[in-house]
Motif scaffolding. Structure first.
Motif, PDB file in Angstrom:
ATOM      1  N   GLN A   1      31.022  11.990  53.367  1.00  0.00           N
ATOM      2  CA  GLN A   1      32.209  11.816  52.529  1.00  0.00           C
ATOM      3  C   GLN A   1      31.874  10.958  51.305  1.00  0.00           C
ATOM      4  O   GLN A   1      32.376  11.199  50.219  1.00  0.00           O
ATOM      5  CB  GLN A   1      33.362  11.189  53.330  1.00  0.00           C
ATOM      6  CG  GLN A   1      33.941  12.090  54.380  1.00  0.00           C
ATOM      7  CD  GLN A   1      34.427  13.412  53.803  1.00  0.00           C
ATOM      8  OE1 GLN A   1      34.925  13.485  52.695  1.00  0.00           O
ATOM      9  NE2 GLN A   1      34.252  14.474  54.564  1.00  0.00           N
ATOM     10  N   ASP A   2      31.029   9.965  51.485  1.00  0.00           N
ATOM     11  CA  ASP A   2      30.630   9.109  50.378  1.00  0.00           C
ATOM     12  C   ASP A   2      29.893   9.935  49.311  1.00  0.00           C
ATOM     13  O   ASP A   2      30.161   9.796  48.120  1.00  0.00           O
ATOM     14  CB  ASP A   2      29.735   7.976  50.897  1.00  0.00           C
ATOM     15  CG  ASP A   2      29.406   6.960  49.818  1.00  0.00           C
ATOM     16  OD1 ASP A   2      30.351   6.499  49.136  1.00  0.00           O
ATOM     17  OD2 ASP A   2      28.208   6.634  49.652  1.00  0.00           O
ATOM     18  N   ALA A   3      28.980  10.794  49.748  1.00  0.00           N
ATOM     19  CA  ALA A   3      28.248  11.656  48.805  1.00  0.00           C
ATOM     20  C   ALA A   3      29.210  12.609  48.096  1.00  0.00           C
ATOM     21  O   ALA A   3      29.119  12.812  46.874  1.00  0.00           O
ATOM     22  CB  ALA A   3      27.169  12.439  49.536  1.00  0.00           C
ATOM     23  N   GLU A   4      30.146  13.186  48.828  1.00  0.00           N
ATOM     24  CA  GLU A   4      31.129  14.091  48.227  1.00  0.00           C
ATOM     25  C   GLU A   4      32.027  13.330  47.253  1.00  0.00           C
ATOM     26  O   GLU A   4      32.392  13.840  46.202  1.00  0.00           O
ATOM     27  CB  GLU A   4      31.981  14.766  49.315  1.00  0.00           C
ATOM     28  CG  GLU A   4      31.229  15.780  50.147  1.00  0.00           C
ATOM     29  CD  GLU A   4      30.747  16.978  49.348  1.00  0.00           C
ATOM     30  OE1 GLU A   4      31.493  17.439  48.456  1.00  0.00           O
ATOM     31  OE2 GLU A   4      29.625  17.439  49.593  1.00  0.00           O
ATOM     32  N   TRP A   5      32.392  12.117  47.618  1.00  0.00           N
ATOM     33  CA  TRP A   5      33.246  11.297  46.749  1.00  0.00           C
ATOM     34  C   TRP A   5      32.522  11.006  45.433  1.00  0.00           C
ATOM     35  O   TRP A   5      33.100  11.108  44.362  1.00  0.00           O
ATOM     36  CB  TRP A   5      33.612   9.995  47.468  1.00  0.00           C
ATOM     37  CG  TRP A   5      34.482   9.112  46.635  1.00  0.00           C
ATOM     38  CD1 TRP A   5      34.109   8.010  45.937  1.00  0.00           C
ATOM     39  CD2 TRP A   5      35.889   9.270  46.391  1.00  0.00           C
ATOM     40  NE1 TRP A   5      35.168   7.471  45.282  1.00  0.00           N
ATOM     41  CE2 TRP A   5      36.284   8.237  45.547  1.00  0.00           C
ATOM     42  CE3 TRP A   5      36.834  10.194  46.814  1.00  0.00           C
ATOM     43  CZ2 TRP A   5      37.583   8.089  45.100  1.00  0.00           C
ATOM     44  CZ3 TRP A   5      38.134  10.044  46.375  1.00  0.00           C
ATOM     45  CH2 TRP A   5      38.498   9.005  45.533  1.00  0.00           C
TER      46      TRP A   5
ATOM     47  N   ALA B   1      27.772   7.886  66.017  1.00  0.00           N
ATOM     48  CA  ALA B   1      26.833   8.595  65.133  1.00  0.00           C
ATOM     49  C   ALA B   1      27.562   9.669  64.326  1.00  0.00           C
ATOM     50  O   ALA B   1      27.333   9.827  63.116  1.00  0.00           O
ATOM     51  CB  ALA B   1      25.705   9.203  65.950  1.00  0.00           C
ATOM     52  N   ALA B   2      28.461  10.424  64.974  1.00  0.00           N
ATOM     53  CA  ALA B   2      29.214  11.475  64.281  1.00  0.00           C
ATOM     54  C   ALA B   2      30.100  10.876  63.203  1.00  0.00           C
ATOM     55  O   ALA B   2      30.171  11.389  62.072  1.00  0.00           O
ATOM     56  CB  ALA B   2      30.052  12.270  65.281  1.00  0.00           C
ATOM     57  N   ILE B   3      30.775   9.766  63.516  1.00  0.00           N
ATOM     58  CA  ILE B   3      31.635   9.106  62.524  1.00  0.00           C
ATOM     59  C   ILE B   3      30.794   8.571  61.368  1.00  0.00           C
ATOM     60  O   ILE B   3      31.162   8.704  60.208  1.00  0.00           O
ATOM     61  CB  ILE B   3      32.464   7.989  63.209  1.00  0.00           C
ATOM     62  CG1 ILE B   3      33.509   8.621  64.138  1.00  0.00           C
ATOM     63  CG2 ILE B   3      33.141   7.103  62.176  1.00  0.00           C
ATOM     64  CD1 ILE B   3      34.226   7.633  65.034  1.00  0.00           C
ATOM     65  N   GLY B   4      29.639   7.976  61.683  1.00  0.00           N
ATOM     66  CA  GLY B   4      28.745   7.476  60.629  1.00  0.00           C
ATOM     67  C   GLY B   4      28.286   8.592  59.704  1.00  0.00           C
ATOM     68  O   GLY B   4      28.293   8.450  58.477  1.00  0.00           O
ATOM     69  N   LEU B   5      27.866   9.719  60.264  1.00  0.00           N
ATOM     70  CA  LEU B   5      27.439  10.864  59.447  1.00  0.00           C
ATOM     71  C   LEU B   5      28.593  11.392  58.601  1.00  0.00           C
ATOM     72  O   LEU B   5      28.414  11.749  57.435  1.00  0.00           O
ATOM     73  CB  LEU B   5      26.880  11.976  60.348  1.00  0.00           C
ATOM     74  CG  LEU B   5      25.505  11.730  60.936  1.00  0.00           C
ATOM     75  CD1 LEU B   5      25.155  12.835  61.936  1.00  0.00           C
ATOM     76  CD2 LEU B   5      24.461  11.666  59.839  1.00  0.00           C
TER      77      LEU B   5
END
Length: 178
Positions: free
Chosen positions: A32-36, A23-27
């Protein structure tokens, strides 16, 4: 199904920890996708601004020439000569021509704007019909007999049917001979 053995509890604990890590890795990846995406958008915006500025730099001679043409059309006055009477007279002539009645007007203080000087004229009271008013403002801003710009205008219905009344600020641009 009462009591679990120590081995079963250990397996469940390990599975719970693995699920929490997943769950932590998924979040983290979603964030990171949103920041990217945010960074990519900012990059593309900066890239477009860079292209626009390169285009303007490439057109420098065009804009310099246009500036020089406008500058040559700018009225020149002697150093120290008052200009407000000249501008008030020209404004009054155009207002009379277009049937716009100006009853309260006053020249302001000369303002320096780079090489150009500007004189604001406050017209506190005018009255006229809409079409003549539009023609008056159009001729003011497009005349070859000076450089005028209506900076602000306000109006409301007059007591006379079909007429408006209000105020406006006219800016007159000119240069001084050196």
């Amino acid at each position: 199904m009462g009591k679990m053995s120590l081995k079963e509890q250990a397996v469940l604990a390990v599975l719970g920890v693995i699920l929490l890590y997943a769950a932590a890795i998924g979040l983290w990846f979603m964030r990171q996708d949103a920041e990217w995406k945010k960074s990519a958008k900012a990059y593309h915006k900066a890239e477009q601004r860079y292209r626009d500025e390169l285009k303007l730099i490439g057109e420098k001679s065009k804009w310099t020439e246009a500036y020089e043409v406008e500058k040559s059309r700018m009225p020149l006055f002697e150093e120290g000569k008052s200009t407000d009477t000249t501008w008030l007279q020209k404004m009054d002539e155009l207002a009379k021509k277009h049937l716009v009645s100006i009853s309260q007007r006053q020249g302001g203080k000369e303002v320096e704007a780079g090489e150009v000087l500007e004189l604001p004229i406050e017209v506190r009271s005018w009255e006229g019909a809409l079409e003549p008013l539009v023609k008056f403002i159009h001729e003011l801003e497009n005349t070859d007999d000076g450089m005028f710009d209506v900076k602000a205008i306000s109006f409301k219905p007059s007591n006379k049917p079909g007429y408006l009344k209000g105020s406006f600020t006219l800016t007159c641009a000119y240069m001084r001979q050196k």
